[in-house]
Write a protein that holds these residues in place. Structure first.
Motif, PDB file in Angstrom:
ATOM      1  N   MET A 426       0.834  -1.201   0.000  1.00 16.63           N
ATOM      2  CA  MET A 426       0.000   0.000   0.000  1.00 16.63           C
ATOM      3  C   MET A 426       0.871   1.255   0.000  1.00 16.63           C
ATOM      4  SD  MET A 426      -3.456   0.558   2.180  1.00 16.63           S
ATOM      5  CE  MET A 426      -2.662   0.417   3.781  1.00 16.63           C
ATOM      6  N   PHE A 427       1.941   1.264   0.784  1.00  9.28           N
ATOM      7  CA  PHE A 427       2.884   2.380   0.751  1.00  9.28           C
ATOM      8  C   PHE A 427       3.541   2.477  -0.629  1.00  9.28           C
ATOM      9  CE2 PHE A 427       2.585   2.395   5.329  1.00  9.28           C
ATOM     10  CZ  PHE A 427       2.952   3.677   5.698  1.00  9.28           C
ATOM     11  N   GLY A 428       3.901   1.317  -1.174  1.00 14.23           N
ATOM     12  CA  GLY A 428       4.590   1.287  -2.461  1.00 14.23           C
ATOM     13  C   GLY A 428       3.790   1.903  -3.583  1.00 14.23           C
ATOM     14  N   ARG A 429       2.470   1.818  -3.499  1.00 11.24           N
ATOM     15  CA  ARG A 429       1.608   2.417  -4.515  1.00 11.24           C
ATOM     16  C   ARG A 429       1.908   3.906  -4.668  1.00 11.24           C
ATOM     17  NH1 ARG A 429      -4.347   1.880  -2.829  1.00 11.24           N
ATOM     18  NH2 ARG A 429      -3.889  -0.276  -3.365  1.00 11.24           N
ATOM     19  N   TYR A 430       2.071   4.591  -3.526  1.00 10.64           N
ATOM     20  CA  TYR A 430       2.276   6.045  -3.583  1.00 10.64           C
ATOM     21  C   TYR A 430       3.712   6.401  -3.917  1.00 10.64           C
ATOM     22  CZ  TYR A 430      -2.393   6.044  -1.744  1.00 10.64           C
ATOM     23  OH  TYR A 430      -3.734   5.830  -1.605  1.00 10.64           O
ATOM     24  N   LEU A 431       4.653   5.536  -3.559  1.00  7.79           N
ATOM     25  CA  LEU A 431       6.031   5.777  -3.955  1.00  7.79           C
ATOM     26  C   LEU A 431       6.181   5.613  -5.461  1.00  7.79           C
ATOM     27  CD1 LEU A 431       8.063   4.093  -1.094  1.00  7.79           C
ATOM     28  CD2 LEU A 431       7.172   6.416  -1.261  1.00  7.79           C
ATOM     29  N   ALA A 432       5.495   4.612  -6.030  1.00  9.22           N
ATOM     30  CA  ALA A 432       5.526   4.424  -7.479  1.00  9.22           C
ATOM     31  C   ALA A 432       4.891   5.610  -8.196  1.00  9.22           C
ATOM     32  CB  ALA A 432       4.799   3.130  -7.852  1.00  9.22           C
ATOM     33  N   LEU A 433       3.897   6.193  -7.572  1.00  7.81           N
ATOM     34  CA  LEU A 433       3.201   7.330  -8.147  1.00  7.81           C
ATOM     35  C   LEU A 433       3.993   8.628  -8.010  1.00  7.81           C
ATOM     36  CD1 LEU A 433       0.472   7.956  -9.516  1.00  7.81           C
ATOM     37  CD2 LEU A 433      -0.460   8.417  -7.239  1.00  7.81           C
ATOM     38  N   GLY A 434       5.038   8.612  -7.162  1.00  8.86           N
ATOM     39  CA  GLY A 434       5.840   9.808  -6.962  1.00  8.86           C
ATOM     40  C   GLY A 434       5.304  10.748  -5.908  1.00  8.86           C
ATOM     41  N   SER A 435       4.428  10.267  -5.026  1.00  7.55           N
ATOM     42  CA  SER A 435       3.885  11.116  -3.964  1.00  7.55           C
ATOM     43  C   SER A 435       5.004  11.581  -3.047  1.00  7.55           C
ATOM     44  CB  SER A 435       2.842  10.350  -3.147  1.00  7.55           C
ATOM     45  OG  SER A 435       1.781   9.904  -3.973  1.00  7.55           O
ATOM     46  N   ASP A 436       4.918  12.843  -2.580  1.00  7.36           N
ATOM     47  CA  ASP A 436       5.916  13.332  -1.647  1.00  7.36           C
ATOM     48  C   ASP A 436       5.314  13.766  -0.317  1.00  7.36           C
ATOM     49  OD1 ASP A 436       4.653  15.575  -2.602  1.00  7.36           O
ATOM     50  OD2 ASP A 436       6.444  16.532  -3.396  1.00  7.36           O
ATOM     51  N   ILE A 437       4.005  13.538  -0.142  1.00  6.79           N
ATOM     52  CA  ILE A 437       3.330  13.767   1.134  1.00  6.79           C
ATOM     53  C   ILE A 437       2.453  12.548   1.409  1.00  6.79           C
ATOM     54  CG2 ILE A 437       1.735  15.216   2.452  1.00  6.79           C
ATOM     55  CD1 ILE A 437       2.440  17.520   0.565  1.00  6.79           C
ATOM     56  N   LEU A 438       2.551  12.006   2.610  1.00  9.70           N
ATOM     57  CA  LEU A 438       1.729  10.868   2.994  1.00  9.70           C
ATOM     58  C   LEU A 438       0.880  11.217   4.209  1.00  9.70           C
ATOM     59  CD1 LEU A 438       4.161   7.802   2.664  1.00  9.70           C
ATOM     60  CD2 LEU A 438       2.364   8.513   1.075  1.00  9.70           C
ATOM     61  N   LEU A 439      -0.413  10.880   4.137  1.00 12.01           N
ATOM     62  CA  LEU A 439      -1.321  10.944   5.274  1.00 12.01           C
ATOM     63  C   LEU A 439      -1.553   9.508   5.705  1.00 12.01           C
ATOM     64  CD1 LEU A 439      -3.938  13.446   3.749  1.00 12.01           C
ATOM     65  CD2 LEU A 439      -1.876  13.994   5.074  1.00 12.01           C
ATOM     66  N   VAL A 440      -1.098   9.147   6.895  1.00  8.08           N
ATOM     67  CA  VAL A 440      -1.029   7.738   7.291  1.00  8.08           C
ATOM     68  C   VAL A 440      -1.820   7.488   8.562  1.00  8.08           C
ATOM     69  CG1 VAL A 440       0.499   5.782   7.734  1.00  8.08           C
ATOM     70  CG2 VAL A 440       1.320   7.703   6.344  1.00  8.08           C
ATOM     71  N   GLU A 441      -2.811   6.574   8.471  1.00  9.15           N
ATOM     72  CA  GLU A 441      -3.544   6.109   9.645  1.00  9.15           C
ATOM     73  C   GLU A 441      -2.966   4.768  10.085  1.00  9.15           C
ATOM     74  OE1 GLU A 441      -8.025   7.822   8.623  1.00  9.15           O
ATOM     75  OE2 GLU A 441      -7.559   5.723   8.252  1.00  9.15           O
ATOM     76  N   GLU A 442      -2.566   4.669  11.343  1.00  7.22           N
ATOM     77  CA  GLU A 442      -2.100   3.404  11.910  1.00  7.22           C
ATOM     78  C   GLU A 442      -1.071   2.713  11.002  1.00  7.22           C
ATOM     79  OE1 GLU A 442      -2.911   2.606  14.889  1.00  7.22           O
ATOM     80  OE2 GLU A 442      -4.481   4.099  15.177  1.00  7.22           O
ATOM     81  N   PRO A 443       0.143   3.236  10.912  1.00  5.35           N
ATOM     82  CA  PRO A 443       1.120   2.709   9.958  1.00  5.35           C
ATOM     83  C   PRO A 443       1.508   1.255  10.171  1.00  5.35           C
ATOM     84  CG  PRO A 443       2.158   4.233  11.506  1.00  5.35           C
ATOM     85  CD  PRO A 443       0.675   4.355  11.700  1.00  5.35           C
ATOM     86  N   THR A 444       1.346   0.726  11.400  1.00  5.41           N
ATOM     87  CA  THR A 444       1.780  -0.655  11.651  1.00  5.41           C
ATOM     88  C   THR A 444       0.663  -1.508  12.238  1.00  5.41           C
ATOM     89  OG1 THR A 444       2.633  -0.082  13.856  1.00  5.41           O
ATOM     90  CG2 THR A 444       4.173   0.077  12.007  1.00  5.41           C
ATOM     91  N   ALA A 469       5.335  13.323   6.129  1.00  4.73           N
ATOM     92  CA  ALA A 469       4.262  12.426   6.537  1.00  4.73           C
ATOM     93  C   ALA A 469       3.534  12.973   7.751  1.00  4.73           C
ATOM     94  CB  ALA A 469       4.809  11.029   6.835  1.00  4.73           C
ATOM     95  N   LEU A 470       2.202  12.908   7.697  1.00  3.58           N
ATOM     96  CA  LEU A 470       1.336  13.218   8.838  1.00  3.58           C
ATOM     97  C   LEU A 470       0.716  11.907   9.283  1.00  3.58           C
ATOM     98  CD1 LEU A 470       0.067  15.441  10.629  1.00  3.58           C
ATOM     99  CD2 LEU A 470      -1.787  15.600   8.949  1.00  3.58           C
ATOM    100  N   VAL A 471       0.937  11.522  10.548  1.00  2.54           N
ATOM    101  CA  VAL A 471       0.646  10.172  11.021  1.00  2.54           C
ATOM    102  C   VAL A 471      -0.244  10.220  12.250  1.00  2.54           C
ATOM    103  CG1 VAL A 471       1.694   8.050  11.926  1.00  2.54           C
ATOM    104  CG2 VAL A 471       2.875   9.358  10.156  1.00  2.54           C
ATOM    105  N   LEU A 472      -1.165   9.264  12.345  1.00  2.00           N
ATOM    106  CA  LEU A 472      -1.882   9.043  13.603  1.00  2.00           C
ATOM    107  C   LEU A 472      -1.782   7.572  13.965  1.00  2.00           C
ATOM    108  CD1 LEU A 472      -4.951   7.590  13.222  1.00  2.00           C
ATOM    109  CD2 LEU A 472      -5.411   9.794  12.174  1.00  2.00           C
ATOM    110  N   SER A 473      -1.790   7.299  15.268  1.00  2.00           N
ATOM    111  CA  SER A 473      -1.674   5.925  15.757  1.00  2.00           C
ATOM    112  C   SER A 473      -2.270   5.829  17.143  1.00  2.00           C
ATOM    113  CB  SER A 473      -0.204   5.485  15.798  1.00  2.00           C
ATOM    114  OG  SER A 473      -0.064   4.226  16.435  1.00  2.00           O
ATOM    115  N   ARG A 474      -2.853   4.670  17.451  1.00  2.00           N
ATOM    116  CA  ARG A 474      -3.343   4.418  18.808  1.00  2.00           C
ATOM    117  C   ARG A 474      -2.198   4.167  19.780  1.00  2.00           C
ATOM    118  NH1 ARG A 474      -6.966   1.673  15.486  1.00  2.00           N
ATOM    119  NH2 ARG A 474      -9.123   2.395  15.649  1.00  2.00           N
ATOM    120  N   GLU A 475      -1.017   3.836  19.233  1.00  2.00           N
ATOM    121  CA  GLU A 475       0.132   3.512  20.074  1.00  2.00           C
ATOM    122  C   GLU A 475       0.972   4.777  20.281  1.00  2.00           C
ATOM    123  OE1 GLU A 475       2.186  -0.188  19.291  1.00  2.00           O
ATOM    124  OE2 GLU A 475       0.616  -0.768  17.880  1.00  2.00           O
TER     125      GLU A 475
END
Length: 518
Positions: A426-444, A469-475
Motif C-alpha cells: 500500500m505504501f509502495g503504490r504512492y512511492l511508485a506514483l511519486g507522492s511526496d506527502i503521505l497521510l497515514v492512519e495506523e502505519p503498523t 508524513a502526517l501520522v496518527l496511531s493508537r500507540e
C-alpha cells in the motif's frame, strides 16, 4: 454469555498440575514445497492465558486454524482432554468447546449484530423457526456485558472497525467453550476498549477457561498472559512463563537477533519549506479551529486520546469527512473544505498526496488482484483498463525490490501476503506514483515487531529523501519514537505541540486533559 465472577482464580499450583485442555504434538503442515509448520507442539492448560508470538509468517495463525478445524494438519496429533481428536470443520471444533476469533473478521455485513452473534446456533421457537425476539434479547444482554451501546438489529456493515471487532470478540467469548482463541483481538481497539476486553479475559480465566492470545502488542502480553510460546519459521523456539522474560528477550526470540533500536534516527534539522497546511479546520460548528503545518523532511503526529478528532482531521482533507469549515493548502495551492467525497482522494493524489488508510483490506487494497495491480493502481488512474501497462512493469518491480516486499511473483494476489507485506504494497503504490506527502492512519496496524521496524525505516527513508508524513496511531509510544513533532488533539482541536524527542505518554496526556483556553 459471560457470567459474573464467582470463582476464585486458579492458583498457579493447580494450573501447573491440571491436565491440558488441549495438546498438539508434532504438528506439521505443508503447502506444496512450503513448510508452514514443522514438528510444532503446544499445550493449553485450564485457567491460563497463553500467548502465542512470532513474526508474521511464523506459523501462529496456521497452528490455531488447525486447532479450530479450518485447516487440516499434514501430520501430528491433537488431544482434547487427553482424547485424540480430528476436526473436519470449524463447527466440529466449536461443538468440542473450541471458540476462535480470527484476525480476519468473519462477520457478515448484510446481517444484523444479533444474527452474526448467533449465526449457526440461533435460538429456536416451539415450531422450530428462529426466535428473533429471543435472539435480539440475548444479543442485547451480550452487548451490554461488553459495554457496547449498540442496537442488535443494526447491520454489521454499518459499524466501525472497532465495533465490528468487538462484535466478533463477543461472538467468540460468549460461546460456551473451554478454549478461546483470540487472534489479534485488540488491533482495532482503543485503550478503554482494551481494558474492557482484558476484564472479560480475566473472568474467563477465573472460570477455568484456557485462552490462546495472539498479539504483537508487547504491553498486552505482559499484562494479561501467564505463559508465552514463540514460533519462528514454522518451528517451536521456546515456551516460558511470562514472568521469566523481559520484552527485550521476547523480541530477540521472535526475530532471532537483538533488536537494539526499533526506530531509525530522527531528522537532524527541520527544512523550512512548508508542504501541507491545515488552515482553520472546524470539524463541527461548535469546535475550535485547527491549524498545523507540515514541513518537508519531517514526520508529524496527531497524538492524544482515542477518538478526539485525529482521524476526522486527516479524512477532511480527502473528502472522507465533511468538516464545518476550513481549508487545506498543498505546496502553496489552497483547497477550501469540504471537498467532494468522490474526487477528494484523486485530487489530492494529483498534487502528490497519498492517503494510507487504517483498514488496508476494505479501503486500501484490492485483495483479489495482484501485487503488481495494487502497486500500479494509482498510475492506472490516468488511463482506462486494469492491465498493467508495459511501461509500468519496471517501476512495479523496482518498488517491490526497494520496499523488500516478500512475494514470489508480482502476479501473486496481494491478499496472500502477510500483513506487513500488504502494508508495504500500500505504501509502495504512492512511492511508485511519486507522492511526496503521505497521510497515514495506523502505519503498523496488525503487523509484527520485525515488520514494524521495517515500516519505520521506510517512512524515515521517505522523509529523508524530501517527503513528509502526517501520522496518527493508537500507540502513543510509536508516535513518540517515530515522529519529529507531535500535535496533541483533544475535543476536535489542537491543544498542544511538542518535539517528539523527550516527549512522554504522561506529557501528552497532561496536554490533552489539562489544556488552557486560548
Amino acid at each position: 454469555m459471560l457470567r459474573p465472577l464467582h470463582h476464585l482464580p486458579y492458583s498457579r499450583e493447580r494450573t501447573m498440575t491440571a491436565a491440558p485442555l488441549v495438546s498438539m504434538t508434532s504438528i506439521s503442515k505443508t503447502y506444496g514445497s512450503i513448510n508452514a509448520l514443522r514438528d510444532v507442539s503446544f499445550e493449553l492448560r485450564p485457567g491460563t492465558v497463553h500467548a502465542l508470538m512470532g513474526e508474521n509468517g511464523a506459523g501462529k495463525s496456521t497452528l490455531m486454524k488447525i486447532l479450530a478445524g479450518v485447516v487440516h494438519p499434514t501430520s501430528g496429533e491433537i488431544r482434547r482432554n487427553g482424547t485424540p481428536i480430528s476436526f473436519a470443520s470449524p463447527r466440529e471444533a466449536l461443538d468440542a468447546g473450541i471458540s476462535t476469533v480470527f484476525q480476519e473478521l468473519s462477520l457478515l455485513p448484510n446481517l444484523t449484530i444479533a444474527e452474526n452473534l448467533f449465526l449457526g446456533r440461533e435460538p429456536r421457537g416451539r415450531l422450530g423457526g428462529v426466535d428473533k425476539k429471543l435472539m435480539e434479547r440475548k444479543a442485547t444482554e451480550t452487548l451490554r456485558q461488553l459495554d457496547l451501546d449498540l442496537d442488535p438489529r443494526r447491520l454489521v456493515g454499518s459499524l466501525t472497525i472497532a465495533e465490528r471487532q468487538f462484535v466478533e470478540i463477543g461472538r467468540g467469548i460468549t460461546a460456551d467453550a473451554d478454549v478461546v482463541i483470540l487472534d489479534e483481538p485488540t488491533a482495532a481497539l482503543n485503550a478503554a476498549d482494551v481494558k474492557i476486553l482484558n476484564r472479560h479475559i480475566l473472568a474467563l480465566k477465573a472460570r477455568g477457561k484456557g485462552i490462546v492470545y495472539i498479539s504483537h502488542r508487547m504491553e498486552e502480553i505482559f499484562r494479561v498472559c501467564d505463559t508465552v510460546s514463540v514460533l519462528k519459521d514454522g518451528r517451536n523456539v521456546e515456551t516460558v512463563p511470562i514472568a521469566s522474560v523481559s520484552p527485550k528477550q521476547l523480541i530477540a526470540m521472535m526475530v532471532g537477533r537483538e533488536l537494539s533500536e526499533l526506530f531509525p534516527p530522527r531528522a537532524t534539522r527541520r527544512d523550512p519549506t512548508v508542504v501541507l497546511t491545515l488552515d482553520g479546520i472546524r470539524l463541527t460548528e461548535t469546535s475550535q479551529p485547527v491549524n498545523l503545518k507540515l514541513h518537508r523532511g519531517e514526520i508529524v503526529a496527531l497524538a492524544g486520546l482515542e477518538g478526539q478528532g485525529q482521524r476526522e482531521l486527516i479524512r477532511s482533507t480527502i473528502g472522507q469527512h465533511h468538516p464545518f469549515a476550513g481549508a487545506v493548502e498543498v505546496k502553496g495551492q489552497r483547497i477550501d473544505l469540504p471537498v467532494s467525497k468522490n474526487s477528494g482522494v484523486r485530487h489530492l493524489q494529483s498534487l502528490g498526496v497519498g492517503f494510507v488508510p487504517e483498514d488496508r483490506k476494505d479501503e486500501g487494497l484490492f485483495l483479489d488482484l495482484s501485487v503488481a495491480h495494487n502497486v500500479a493502481i494509482g498510475l492506472h488512474g490516468q488511463r482506462s483498463g486494469l492491465n498493467v501497462a508495459k511501461g509500468y512493469r519496471d517501476k512495479v518491480a523496482e518498488t517491490i525490490r526497494s520496499m523488500a516486499i516478500k512475494v514470489a511473483s508480482p502476479a501473486a494476489a496481494v491478499g496472500s501476503l502477510s500483513g506487513g507485506n500488504q502494508q508495504k504494497a500500500m505504501f509502495g503504490r504512492y512511492l511508485a506514483l511519486g507522492s511526496d506527502i503521505l497521510l497515514v492512519e495506523e502505519p503498523t496496524r496488525g503487523v509484527d515487531v520485525g515488520a514494524k521496524a521495517e515500516m519505520y525505516r521506510l517512512l524515515r527513508d521517505f522523509t529523508d529523501r524530501g517527503g513528509a508524513a502526517l501520522v496518527l496511531s493508537r500507540e502513543t509510544l510509536e508516535l513518540i519514537g517515530l515522529c519529529d513533532r507531535l500535535y496533541v488533539v483533544h475535543d476536535k482541536t489542537i491543544v498542544g505541540e511538542m518535539p517528539a524527542a523527550g516527549a512522554s505518554e504522561h506529557a501528552i496526556l497532561e496536554a490533552a486533559l489539562h489544556r488552557t483556553d486560548r
